[in-house]
Scaffold this motif. Sequence first.
Motif, PDB file in Angstrom:
ATOM      1  N   TYR A 144       4.196  -5.719  -1.021  1.00  0.00           N
ATOM      2  CA  TYR A 144       5.052  -6.169  -1.879  1.00  0.00           C
ATOM      3  C   TYR A 144       6.602  -5.362  -1.258  1.00  0.00           C
ATOM      4  O   TYR A 144       6.458  -4.414  -0.701  1.00  0.00           O
ATOM      5  CB  TYR A 144       5.123  -5.509  -3.182  1.00  0.00           C
ATOM      6  CG  TYR A 144       4.101  -6.181  -4.119  1.00  0.00           C
ATOM      7  CD1 TYR A 144       4.324  -7.450  -4.523  1.00  0.00           C
ATOM      8  CD2 TYR A 144       3.091  -5.577  -4.715  1.00  0.00           C
ATOM      9  CE1 TYR A 144       3.494  -8.170  -5.498  1.00  0.00           C
ATOM     10  CE2 TYR A 144       2.176  -5.961  -5.555  1.00  0.00           C
ATOM     11  CZ  TYR A 144       2.442  -7.457  -5.774  1.00  0.00           C
ATOM     12  OH  TYR A 144       1.569  -7.987  -6.723  1.00  0.00           O
ATOM     13  N   ILE A 190      -4.848   1.114   0.296  1.00  0.00           N
ATOM     14  CA  ILE A 190      -3.967   0.014  -0.418  1.00  0.00           C
ATOM     15  C   ILE A 190      -2.987  -0.654   0.561  1.00  0.00           C
ATOM     16  O   ILE A 190      -2.167   0.190   0.994  1.00  0.00           O
ATOM     17  CB  ILE A 190      -3.337   0.476  -1.631  1.00  0.00           C
ATOM     18  CG1 ILE A 190      -4.316   0.994  -2.578  1.00  0.00           C
ATOM     19  CG2 ILE A 190      -2.397  -0.776  -2.143  1.00  0.00           C
ATOM     20  CD1 ILE A 190      -3.713   1.450  -4.012  1.00  0.00           C
ATOM     21  N   THR A 208      -1.892  -5.653  -2.115  1.00  0.00           N
ATOM     22  CA  THR A 208      -0.949  -5.892  -3.037  1.00  0.00           C
ATOM     23  C   THR A 208       0.399  -6.746  -2.445  1.00  0.00           C
ATOM     24  O   THR A 208       0.835  -6.178  -1.642  1.00  0.00           O
ATOM     25  CB  THR A 208      -0.440  -4.472  -3.825  1.00  0.00           C
ATOM     26  OG1 THR A 208      -0.155  -3.736  -2.571  1.00  0.00           O
ATOM     27  CG2 THR A 208      -1.626  -4.051  -4.618  1.00  0.00           C
ATOM     28  N   CYS A 209       0.423  -7.852  -2.873  1.00  0.00           N
ATOM     29  CA  CYS A 209       1.497  -8.709  -2.429  1.00  0.00           C
ATOM     30  C   CYS A 209       1.611 -10.030  -3.347  1.00  0.00           C
ATOM     31  O   CYS A 209       0.886 -10.119  -4.573  1.00  0.00           O
ATOM     32  CB  CYS A 209       1.382  -9.366  -0.975  1.00  0.00           C
ATOM     33  SG  CYS A 209      -0.216 -10.182  -0.822  1.00  0.00           S
ATOM     34  N   ALA A 237       4.397  -0.390  -6.688  1.00  0.00           N
ATOM     35  CA  ALA A 237       2.967  -0.185  -6.607  1.00  0.00           C
ATOM     36  C   ALA A 237       2.712   1.065  -5.762  1.00  0.00           C
ATOM     37  O   ALA A 237       1.935   1.629  -5.845  1.00  0.00           O
ATOM     38  CB  ALA A 237       2.598  -1.425  -5.804  1.00  0.00           C
ATOM     39  N   HIS A 238       3.667   1.514  -4.940  1.00  0.00           N
ATOM     40  CA  HIS A 238       3.536   2.863  -4.115  1.00  0.00           C
ATOM     41  C   HIS A 238       3.476   4.023  -4.875  1.00  0.00           C
ATOM     42  O   HIS A 238       2.557   4.697  -4.860  1.00  0.00           O
ATOM     43  CB  HIS A 238       4.904   2.921  -3.256  1.00  0.00           C
ATOM     44  CG  HIS A 238       4.563   3.925  -2.408  1.00  0.00           C
ATOM     45  ND1 HIS A 238       4.463   3.655  -0.984  1.00  0.00           N
ATOM     46  CD2 HIS A 238       4.715   5.328  -2.478  1.00  0.00           C
ATOM     47  CE1 HIS A 238       4.343   4.786  -0.295  1.00  0.00           C
ATOM     48  NE2 HIS A 238       4.655   5.815  -1.310  1.00  0.00           N
ATOM     49  N   TYR A 271       9.705  -3.478  -0.324  1.00  0.00           N
ATOM     50  CA  TYR A 271      10.479  -2.150  -0.667  1.00  0.00           C
ATOM     51  C   TYR A 271      11.992  -2.459  -0.570  1.00  0.00           C
ATOM     52  O   TYR A 271      12.359  -3.052   0.376  1.00  0.00           O
ATOM     53  CB  TYR A 271      10.042  -0.957   0.145  1.00  0.00           C
ATOM     54  CG  TYR A 271       8.558  -0.353  -0.014  1.00  0.00           C
ATOM     55  CD1 TYR A 271       7.561  -1.280   0.346  1.00  0.00           C
ATOM     56  CD2 TYR A 271       8.410   0.739  -0.266  1.00  0.00           C
ATOM     57  CE1 TYR A 271       6.045  -0.841   0.194  1.00  0.00           C
ATOM     58  CE2 TYR A 271       7.176   1.237  -0.327  1.00  0.00           C
ATOM     59  CZ  TYR A 271       6.256   0.466  -0.217  1.00  0.00           C
ATOM     60  OH  TYR A 271       4.735   1.027  -0.275  1.00  0.00           O
ATOM     61  N   ASN A 291       0.167  -2.299   0.926  1.00  0.00           N
ATOM     62  CA  ASN A 291       1.087  -2.796  -0.159  1.00  0.00           C
ATOM     63  C   ASN A 291       2.301  -3.642   0.537  1.00  0.00           C
ATOM     64  O   ASN A 291       3.239  -2.982   1.087  1.00  0.00           O
ATOM     65  CB  ASN A 291       1.923  -1.420  -0.800  1.00  0.00           C
ATOM     66  CG  ASN A 291       2.822  -1.881  -1.803  1.00  0.00           C
ATOM     67  OD1 ASN A 291       2.474  -2.791  -2.317  1.00  0.00           O
ATOM     68  ND2 ASN A 291       3.582  -1.107  -2.164  1.00  0.00           N
ATOM     69  N   VAL A 298      -1.984   4.936   0.259  1.00  0.00           N
ATOM     70  CA  VAL A 298      -1.467   3.815   0.342  1.00  0.00           C
ATOM     71  C   VAL A 298      -0.570   3.369   1.781  1.00  0.00           C
ATOM     72  O   VAL A 298       0.050   4.344   2.161  1.00  0.00           O
ATOM     73  CB  VAL A 298      -0.199   3.867  -0.963  1.00  0.00           C
ATOM     74  CG1 VAL A 298       0.648   4.918  -0.516  1.00  0.00           C
ATOM     75  CG2 VAL A 298       0.763   2.415  -0.921  1.00  0.00           C
ATOM     76  N   GLY A 325       7.706  -3.172  -4.383  1.00  0.00           N
ATOM     77  CA  GLY A 325       7.073  -2.175  -3.326  1.00  0.00           C
ATOM     78  C   GLY A 325       6.823  -0.772  -3.842  1.00  0.00           C
ATOM     79  O   GLY A 325       6.033  -0.392  -3.782  1.00  0.00           O
ATOM     80  N   PRO A 344       2.662   1.684   3.263  1.00  0.00           N
ATOM     81  CA  PRO A 344       3.748   1.067   2.757  1.00  0.00           C
ATOM     82  C   PRO A 344       4.442   0.100   3.623  1.00  0.00           C
ATOM     83  O   PRO A 344       5.420   0.196   4.189  1.00  0.00           O
ATOM     84  CB  PRO A 344       4.875   2.294   2.568  1.00  0.00           C
ATOM     85  CG  PRO A 344       4.184   3.304   3.649  1.00  0.00           C
ATOM     86  CD  PRO A 344       2.769   3.030   3.830  1.00  0.00           C
ATOM     87  N   ALA A 367       0.150   3.882  -6.811  1.00  0.00           N
ATOM     88  CA  ALA A 367      -1.080   4.199  -5.905  1.00  0.00           C
ATOM     89  C   ALA A 367      -1.207   5.860  -5.490  1.00  0.00           C
ATOM     90  O   ALA A 367      -2.131   6.493  -5.488  1.00  0.00           O
ATOM     91  CB  ALA A 367      -0.996   3.677  -4.726  1.00  0.00           C
TER      92      ALA A 367
END
Length: 435
Positions: free
Chosen positions: A135, A131, A181-182, A146-147, A137, A133, A157, A143, A159, A150
């Motif tokens: 988004y 993933i 993911t965003c 979703a982290h 943090y 990710n 994931v 961030g 990050p 996952a």
Amino acid sequence: MTTYFNEEFETLPRTALEALQLMRLKSAVERVYNNVPFYRTAYDSARIRPDSVTSLEDLQRLPFTTKQNMRDSYPYGLFAVPMEEIVRIHASSGTTGKPTVVGYTRKDISNWADLMARSLVTASVHKGDIIHNAYGYGLFTGGLGAHYGAEQLGASVIPISGGNTKRQIMIMEDFSSTVLTCTPSYSLFLAEEAKAGGVDFRNLKLRVGIFGAEPWSESMRSEIEAKLNLTALDIYGLSEIMGPGVAQECFEGKCGLHIWEDHFIPEIINPETGERVAEGEKGELVITTITKQGIPLIRYRTRDITSITYEPCVCGRTHARIARMSGRSDDMMIIRGVNVFPSQIESILVRIEGVEPHYLLIVDRKENLDTLEVQVEVDEQIFSDEIKVLQGLSKRIEKEIKDMLGVTCTVKLVEPKTIQRSEGKAQRVIDKRAL
Ligand code: DLL
């Protein structure tokens, strides 16, 4: 065959689900009454005793909680547990003034991780997926939310957070990311930068994208799916309620977002009257959290406009589905008395050939009349065309907007890449009237 993260809870028959909700609701109301002065005062003055809530219908008798109530108790006034039990703090920036602050107990964080893992599985993500990710943090919930989900699921994931877009593309390519993911607007920026750098998304391993945190349209979905060569699914959430993972569109049905009713009770109300509207009708989403400990919220007015359906879904999950958000009631522009949401304009723009999905709406008032200017990018080819072609195109867009939405606007076609790109939530509207 649908794969579930927690089959028992995701497929609970309606009656069992409602029984669980009622049990949890009673305890939540009891808790806020005993631990949060704001609720005690509100219920006392409305002459509501917590033990008088004996059915789900009784929820309607409780007063709403608003963003203003949260602001008034800035920063920790609505917390229902002592600070020693809070293990994480997030905040949402908002457009004006102080942020809205939320706190999580250890149990809140683990519930959130579970619900986010459930959301990822609902979007077809599984162990072995990688993933990406993107988004942000930080104080923003995207961030870390979703982290943790996952990791809870057991996927790998990355990050990466927001920013440094060129490097993101290299990482996505080299690390064989399968899930992105965003925000939807950032996904298009990634597509654009990839193209500029000669990277073809068809050669990447991305299979599914889970996009949210801002309104986007069905036409935008098609655009993203074509440009990034993946299945684009919608995820909804807000920091006041938890963060991402409050509701998730399923891969199987791709038609509405399952709102996780074992933790949240959704209602759709008429924002003017506060009364519930019928199933399927549009209105403002109101959410009651029934398991949260740090900052439980009863009947929180999200300002987000959607509708709800309890119809069974092909995926087998029994939780109600909310429709793609059509905007926020406070994002709604009133142009000479006509209500217009940015997402409605977006749907029109994105369908027009040669027009790029990057736009900005500028509202102003000239000689006491509201004006709307739609700035939108066109592709290189159109931009280098004769002036006549450009004029024809802007007239056509003006006419479509007038025909579909009943509002007069002026369209300004701008050069590719002139509208500012966002790494997080895109700013679509500048309302100069308020200045
Ligand atoms: O945006 C949480 C989130 C992060 C959701 C990542 C999804 C993915 P806030 O910053 O508090 O939290 O903003 C919440 O964003 O009230 C909506 O107006 C809007 N929003 C969130 N998801 C969607 C969506 C996060 N899928 C506010 N469609 C909400 C439309 C959305 N609007």
